[in-house]
Design a protein around this motif. Structure first.
Motif, mmCIF file in Angstrom:
data_model
loop_
_atom_site.group_PDB
_atom_site.id
_atom_site.type_symbol
_atom_site.label_atom_id
_atom_site.label_comp_id
_atom_site.label_asym_id
_atom_site.label_seq_id
_atom_site.Cartn_x
_atom_site.Cartn_y
_atom_site.Cartn_z
ATOM 1 N N GLN A 119 4.619 12.124 3.661
ATOM 2 C CA GLN A 119 4.665 10.913 4.501
ATOM 3 C C GLN A 119 5.930 10.852 5.344
ATOM 4 N N VAL A 120 7.046 11.318 4.744
ATOM 5 C CA VAL A 120 8.289 11.329 5.525
ATOM 6 C C VAL A 120 8.121 12.238 6.737
ATOM 7 N N MET A 121 7.484 13.394 6.511
ATOM 8 C CA MET A 121 7.264 14.315 7.636
ATOM 9 C C MET A 121 6.324 13.681 8.671
ATOM 10 N N GLU A 122 5.309 13.000 8.182
ATOM 11 C CA GLU A 122 4.367 12.353 9.103
ATOM 12 C C GLU A 122 5.078 11.270 9.918
ATOM 13 N N MET A 123 5.994 10.543 9.254
ATOM 14 C CA MET A 123 6.715 9.495 9.985
ATOM 15 C C MET A 123 7.651 10.110 11.033
ATOM 16 N N LEU B 17 3.706 16.755 17.270
ATOM 17 C CA LEU B 17 2.306 17.022 16.917
ATOM 18 C C LEU B 17 2.217 18.156 15.883
ATOM 19 N N ILE B 18 3.050 19.181 16.057
ATOM 20 C CA ILE B 18 3.055 20.288 15.077
ATOM 21 C C ILE B 18 3.463 19.743 13.706
ATOM 22 N N LEU B 19 4.497 18.889 13.684
ATOM 23 C CA LEU B 19 4.932 18.286 12.414
ATOM 24 C C LEU B 19 3.795 17.483 11.779
ATOM 25 N N TYR B 20 3.043 16.774 12.624
ATOM 26 C CA TYR B 20 1.912 15.970 12.137
ATOM 27 C C TYR B 20 0.910 16.870 11.405
ATOM 28 N N VAL B 21 0.602 18.012 12.029
ATOM 29 C CA VAL B 21 -0.358 18.940 11.416
ATOM 30 C C VAL B 21 0.236 19.516 10.129
ATOM 31 N N VAL B 22 1.520 19.908 10.193
ATOM 32 C CA VAL B 22 2.162 20.512 9.019
ATOM 33 C C VAL B 22 2.185 19.519 7.847
ATOM 34 N N SER B 23 2.323 18.227 8.163
ATOM 35 C CA SER B 23 2.420 17.218 7.086
ATOM 36 C C SER B 23 1.174 17.209 6.190
ATOM 37 N N PHE B 24 0.047 17.695 6.710
ATOM 38 C CA PHE B 24 -1.165 17.751 5.881
ATOM 39 C C PHE B 24 -1.051 18.818 4.787
ATOM 40 N N PHE B 25 -0.161 19.773 5.006
ATOM 41 C CA PHE B 25 -0.066 20.889 4.056
ATOM 42 C C PHE B 25 1.142 20.765 3.127
ATOM 43 N N VAL B 26 1.830 19.623 3.195
ATOM 44 C CA VAL B 26 2.976 19.411 2.306
ATOM 45 C C VAL B 26 2.456 18.825 0.996
ATOM 46 N N GLY B 27 2.812 19.477 -0.104
ATOM 47 C CA GLY B 27 2.324 19.031 -1.412
ATOM 48 C C GLY B 27 3.212 17.947 -2.014
ATOM 49 N N GLY B 28 3.252 17.882 -3.310
ATOM 50 C CA GLY B 28 4.087 16.897 -4.003
ATOM 51 C C GLY B 28 3.258 15.833 -4.676
ATOM 52 N N GLU B 29 3.951 15.034 -5.491
ATOM 53 C CA GLU B 29 3.248 14.023 -6.273
ATOM 54 C C GLU B 29 2.850 12.836 -5.400
ATOM 55 N N GLU B 30 1.661 12.312 -5.653
ATOM 56 C CA GLU B 30 1.142 11.211 -4.843
ATOM 57 C C GLU B 30 1.955 9.945 -5.002
ATOM 58 N N ARG B 31 2.149 9.252 -3.874
ATOM 59 C CA ARG B 31 2.871 7.981 -3.907
ATOM 60 C C ARG B 31 1.951 6.904 -4.487
ATOM 61 N N LYS B 32 2.487 6.052 -5.390
ATOM 62 C CA LYS B 32 1.653 5.044 -6.057
ATOM 63 C C LYS B 32 1.890 3.653 -5.465
ATOM 64 N N GLU B 33 0.881 2.786 -5.654
ATOM 65 C CA GLU B 33 0.998 1.396 -5.194
ATOM 66 C C GLU B 33 2.074 0.692 -6.004
ATOM 67 N N HIS C 254 0.842 -1.191 0.000
ATOM 68 C CA HIS C 254 0.000 0.000 0.000
ATOM 69 C C HIS C 254 0.882 1.248 0.000
ATOM 70 N N PRO C 255 0.506 2.248 -0.818
ATOM 71 C CA PRO C 255 1.369 3.445 -0.884
ATOM 72 C C PRO C 255 1.371 4.273 0.389
ATOM 73 N N ASN C 256 0.355 4.095 1.256
ATOM 74 C CA ASN C 256 0.315 4.893 2.479
ATOM 75 C C ASN C 256 1.131 4.208 3.585
ATOM 76 N N LYS C 257 2.454 4.393 3.490
ATOM 77 C CA LYS C 257 3.351 3.763 4.472
ATOM 78 C C LYS C 257 3.149 4.338 5.868
ATOM 79 N N ALA C 258 2.790 5.611 5.916
ATOM 80 C CA ALA C 258 2.618 6.255 7.228
ATOM 81 C C ALA C 258 1.475 5.599 7.996
ATOM 82 N N ALA C 259 0.384 5.282 7.300
ATOM 83 C CA ALA C 259 -0.763 4.657 7.984
ATOM 84 C C ALA C 259 -0.382 3.277 8.525
ATOM 85 N N VAL C 260 0.409 2.525 7.735
ATOM 86 C CA VAL C 260 0.840 1.194 8.207
ATOM 87 C C VAL C 260 1.733 1.344 9.434
#
Lengths: 461, 131
Positions: free
Chosen positions: A376-380, A443-459, A295-301
C-alpha cells in the motif's frame, strides 16, 4: 469477496492497466514529437500516435467501467452475475477487436485502413476520437449491448439499489449515445454537432453517473457510513450533473456554425458544470470524516478522495477557465484545452477506475480486504507521483496555452503563425515531457505494487 | 441554565465554512462582511467547535484577499498590460491559488458537517486563540 462471479472483473482490470501503459507510452512518443518533429517518422507519424493515445484511453476506461460493473453489481444486487460466461466472451471479443484496431492504425495508412474495412459502405471514420473503423464500432455496439444485457439482468433478478440503478442509467446512456457515431452527415455543422453528442454527453454527462456510482460504492464499503446518506448525496450529484451537463454541451457549439443563442445557453449552463464536481468533493470528504470504521485498504480511500479533488480541479476549475464564450473565442483548440483534457480525464475517470481496482483487486487475489502495508505504501507513492506529475503537466500546458493564445490570436496584424508559436513555446513542451516521464514512473510503481508481498493489513476499528 | 445545542453549533460551523466558500466563489465581499458580522455577533456565545470554524474562516478569508488580489494585480501591473509573461504568471498564480483555497474550504466544510474542528494549513490560527 461475496460472489464468485465477481471474479470476471479481474481480466477486465488487467487489460485496462495493460492498455493504460500503452496509452502513456504513446503519450510520451507524442510529447517528444512536439519538440522533435521527425521522431519515429515515418514509422509512427504524430497523427497516428495521437490517435492511438486517445483511442487507448477510451478503450481502457471502458474496460475499467465494465470491470467495475461486473465487480460491484453482484454485490449491490446480492446475487451472482447473470452470465459470467457471456462476460468473459465479451471480454475476449472486445480485447481482440481493440488490439486489431490499434495494429491497423500502426500497420497501414489510415486511408488504407478505411478502404480495407469497407468504410465506404457506412462512412463513420475520420473524426477525432471516433477514428475506429466502422466494423470496430459495430463490434463495440455488440459488446456494449451484451454487457448491458448481462448487468441489467443481474440487477433485475436481485436487490435494486440507488448505486446499481445510477450505474445502469449511466451505462445505458453510454451505449445509446455511442450510436450517434454512426450518423455522419455531409453538412459539417451537423456533423460536428452530433459528434459532440457522443463526446460531450459521454464525458460531461453519462460517464459522470458511472463515476458517481463507483465512488459511492467504494465509500459505502470503506467508510461504513449509512447507505441512505450516501445515496441522498448521489441523487443530488447526478441531478446537478444532468441539469448542467446536457445543455452545457452548448459550449462546444460556439464556433461550429450553430445559431448565436448557443453562446448564452452554453456559457450559462457550462459555468454551472463545476457544481456537481464541487459537491462530489464535499461528499467524499464528508463521508470519510463521518466514517464508522477504519478500513484497512488506505490506498483505495486515498484514490477515492483523490478522484474527487482532481475531478473538481481538472473538470471543474480548468473547465470553467475557458468555458465562457468571450474567453473561449480566444482559447478554443489551444493548449488550454489540452491542459483541461489531461487533468479532467485523469481526475474524473482514470482515478475512479484506479480506485475500484485498488479496492477490488486485493480481494480478487485472495486477500480478505487489503494488500500488505508495504504494497500500500508503494501504491500511495504511485498515487502521488502520477497525481503531482499530472498537476505539472496541466500547469505547463496552461502556460503554453496562454502564450500560444497571446502570440497567435491576440496580436492583430502582428499575430504569429501556428508553427512559429510552437517553436516559441517549446520550453513548456520539454517540461511537460519531463513530467510525463515522472507519470510513467508512478504508473510502473502502481503495477509493481501488485507484486509486493507481506502480511495483510487488518481492520483497526 | 441552558446547555448549548450541539446541532446549532454544528450549523454555525457549517455556516461559517459556507460563507468562506461563498466569498471565494459567488459573492466576494458581501459574503465576507456577513462572515465578519457572524464572528462579531456569535463569537462570545459559540461553542469551541463553532468558534474554531468562525475564527478559521475569518482568518482564511483575510488571507485569501491578501493572496489573491494584490499579488495578482501586482504581477499584471509590473509586467504591464501588454506583457505576456505578466499575464501568464498572473493567470497561473490566480488559478492555482484560488483553487487551493477553495479546496481547503471544501475540507473545512466537510469537517464542520462531521462536527470536527479544522485548522487551515499555514493560514489558519490555532483553534482557541485570536486570529
Amino acid at each position: 469477496m461475496q460472489y464468485q462471479s465477481q471474479m470476471v472483473a479481474k481480466p477486465y482490470f488487467i487489460a485496462a492497466i495493460g492498455l493504460f501503459i500503452g496509452q502513456i507510452i504513446f503519450g510520451l512518443i507524442m510529447g517528444w514529437q512536439y519538440v522533435v518533429g521527425d521522431f519515429l517518422f515515418p514509422e509512427i507519424p504524430f497523427n497516428v500516435a495521437r490517435m492511438v493515445h486517445t483511442n487507448l484511453l477510451i478503450v481502457w476506461l471502458l474496460f475499467g467501467f465494465m470491470g467495475a460493473s461486473y465487480y460491484l453489481v453482484p454485490e449491490e444486487s446480492e446475487t451472482e452475475l447473470y452470465s459470467p460466461k457471456l462476460a468473459l466472451a465479451l471480454f475476449w471479443i472486445f480485447l481482440v477487436a481493440g488490439a486489431l484496431t490499434i495494429v491497423g492504425y500502426l500497420a497501414v495508412p489510415y486511408a488504407t485502413l478505411a478502404q480495407v474495412t469497407g468504410n465506404e459502405l457506412l462512412p463513420t471514420m475520420g473524426r477525432e476520437f471516433l477514428e475506429q473503423p466502422t466494423i470496430t464500432k459495430i463490434g463495440i455496439v455488440i459488446v456494449a449491448l451484451g454487457f448491458l444485457f448481462n448487468i441489467a439482468m443481474t440487477v433485475l433478478k436481485g436487490r435494486k439499489t440507488t448505486v446499481s440503478l445510477v450505474l445502469l442509467i449511466g451505462l445505458t446512456g453510454l451505449a445509446l449515445l455511442f450510436l450517434f457515431s454512426f450518423y455522419n452527415p455531409h453538412n459539417l455543422v451537423l456533423d460536428k454537432m452530433f459528434w459532440w453528442y457522443v463526446v460531450h454527453l459521454w464525458v460531461e454527462g453519462v460517464w459522470e453517473l458511472i463515476l458517481g456510482a463507483i465512488l459511492a460504492f467504494v465509500l459505502i464499503k470503506t467508510t461504513g457510513v449509512d447507505r441512505e446518506v450516501i445515496e441522498k448525496w448521489l441523487y443530488v450529484i447526478i441531478a446537478m450533473t444532468l441539469i448542467t451537463g446536457i445543455l452545457g454541451t452548448g459550449h462546444h457549439f460556439y464556433w461550429i456554425g450553430t445559431p448565436e443563442y448557443w453562446q448564452i445557453i452554453g456559457s450559462v449552463f457550462s459555468a454551472l458544470e463545476p457544481i456537481p464536481f464541487f459537491m462530489m468533493t464535499v461528499f467524499a470528504f464528508n463521508m470519510v470524516n463521518q466514517r464508522r470504521r477504519e478500513h484497512p485498504n488506505k490506498a483505495a480511500v486515498l484514490w477515492a478522495l483523490g478522484t474527487a479533488v482532481m475531478a473538481f480541479l481538472g473538470a471543474g476549475v480548468w473547465g470553467f477557465l475557458h468555458t465562457l464564450s468571450p474567453v473561449n473565442y480566444y482559447t478554443h483548440g489551444s493548449q488550454i484545452t489540452a491542459a483541461h483534457g489531461h487533468m479532467a480525464f485523469y481526475g474524473a475517470y482514470v482515478m475512479i477506475v484506479l480506485t475500484i481496482i485498488s479496492y477490488a483487486m486485493p480481494m480478487m487475489r485472495g486477500r480478505a480486504a487489503a494488500n500488505s502495508e508495504k504494497a500500500q505504501v508503494m501504491e500511495m507513492w504511485s498515487f502521488w507521483l502520477m497525481t503531482v506529475a499530472m498537476v505539472f503537466i496541466t500547469l505547463f500546458l496552461t502556460a503554453a496555452g496562454i502564450l500560444q493564445i497571446y502570440m497567435q490570436r491576440m496580436g492583430g496584424d502582428a499575430a504569429q503563425p501556428f508553427m512559429v508559436v510552437q517553436e516559441n513555446i517549446a520550453l513548456f513542451y520539454w517540461l511537460r515531457e519531463g513530467a510525463g516521464f515522472v507519470f510513467l514512473t508512478g504508473l510502473i510503481l502502481y503495477v509493481v505494487s501488485f507484486f509486493v508481498g507481506g502480511e495483510e493489513r487488518k481492520e483497526t476499528a | 441554565m441552558s446547555t448549548p445545542d450541539p446541532n446549532n453549533d454544528k450549523r454555525l460551523a457549517v455556516m461559517a465554512e459556507m460563507l468562506y466558500l461563498c466569498n471565494l466563489l459567488l459573492l466576494p465581499g458581501i459574503a465576507f462582511i456577513w462572515l465578519l458580522l457572524l464572528n462579531i455577533r456569535r463569537s462570545s456565545v459559540a461553542s469551541p467547535l463553532a468558534l474554531c470554524h468562525l475564527r478559521q474562516t475569518l482568518a482564511a478569508s483575510i488571507w485569501a484577499g491578501v493572496l489573491l488580489i494584490p499579488i495578482t494585480a501586482l504581477s499584471i501591473l509590473m509586467g504591464g498590460y501588454q506583457s505576456v509573461t505578466g499575464w501568464t504568471v498572473a493567470i497561473l498564480y490566480f488559478t492555482v491559488c484560488h483553487a487551493s483555497l477553495v479546496l481547503l474550504g471544501v475540507v473545512g466544510l466537510a469537517k464542520a458537517m462531521a462536527g470536527l474542528s479544522w485548522r487551515y494549513p499555514l493560514i489558519g490560527p490555532v483553534c482557541g486563540t485570536r486570529p
